[in-house]
Design a protein around this motif. Sequence first.
Motif, PDB file in Angstrom:
ATOM      1  N   ASP A   1       0.807  -1.218   0.000  1.00 61.64           N
ATOM      2  CA  ASP A   1       0.000   0.000   0.000  1.00 61.64           C
ATOM      3  C   ASP A   1       0.841   1.271   0.000  1.00 61.64           C
ATOM      4  O   ASP A   1       0.435   2.285  -0.558  1.00 61.64           O
ATOM      5  N   ALA A   2       1.991   1.209   0.640  1.00 57.89           N
ATOM      6  CA  ALA A   2       2.821   2.413   0.753  1.00 57.89           C
ATOM      7  C   ALA A   2       3.443   2.833  -0.573  1.00 57.89           C
ATOM      8  O   ALA A   2       3.812   3.994  -0.739  1.00 57.89           O
ATOM      9  N   THR A   3       3.525   1.907  -1.528  1.00 55.61           N
ATOM     10  CA  THR A   3       4.225   2.230  -2.773  1.00 55.61           C
ATOM     11  C   THR A   3       3.377   2.077  -4.029  1.00 55.61           C
ATOM     12  O   THR A   3       3.860   2.372  -5.118  1.00 55.61           O
ATOM     13  N   THR A   4       2.140   1.626  -3.895  1.00 54.56           N
ATOM     14  CA  THR A   4       1.302   1.394  -5.066  1.00 54.56           C
ATOM     15  C   THR A   4       0.292   2.525  -5.226  1.00 54.56           C
ATOM     16  O   THR A   4      -0.573   2.709  -4.375  1.00 54.56           O
ATOM     17  N   PRO A   5       0.371   3.273  -6.311  1.00 58.15           N
ATOM     18  CA  PRO A   5      -0.600   4.350  -6.545  1.00 58.15           C
ATOM     19  C   PRO A   5      -2.001   3.791  -6.838  1.00 58.15           C
ATOM     20  O   PRO A   5      -2.136   2.708  -7.403  1.00 58.15           O
ATOM     21  N   VAL A   6      -3.016   4.546  -6.468  1.00 61.02           N
ATOM     22  CA  VAL A   6      -4.396   4.153  -6.742  1.00 61.02           C
ATOM     23  C   VAL A   6      -4.593   3.963  -8.245  1.00 61.02           C
ATOM     24  O   VAL A   6      -5.270   3.024  -8.675  1.00 61.02           O
ATOM     25  N   GLY A   7      -3.983   4.810  -9.038  1.00 59.83           N
ATOM     26  CA  GLY A   7      -4.111   4.693 -10.495  1.00 59.83           C
ATOM     27  C   GLY A   7      -3.631   3.353 -11.016  1.00 59.83           C
ATOM     28  O   GLY A   7      -4.196   2.807 -11.970  1.00 59.83           O
TER      29      GLY A   7
END
Length: 119
Positions: free
Chosen positions: A15-21
Amino acid sequence: MNHSSQHAQDESTDDATTPVGELRNIVREFVDQRDWRQFHNAKNLSMALSIEAGELMEHFQWLTTQEVVDRSGYSAAEVAEELADVVSYALALANILDIDLSTALRDKMVKNRLKYPVA
């Protein structure tokens, strides 16, 4: 090690490195590869989202508060899968309605802070 276990342990996919896009694109690609966009409208996706939320609740339905707090009464892996289903449908809904989730969440938190002040 299977592919999903490898993904779960890969820090670059957390979650800390994955963009919502990126998550939206994963869902969009999955839907497009199966030609499911024809079935994706706000009514169908919001209903599917609600159904998946109900399936998530089933894991906690008859547990005591202590069992939930202790994480002893349910399978964390099964709960994670149901939560992923909920998020997938939310992302699919954002995709078809062209809603920017980051903006929508930030705007909603501003309203929530006014409605529920700290003091």
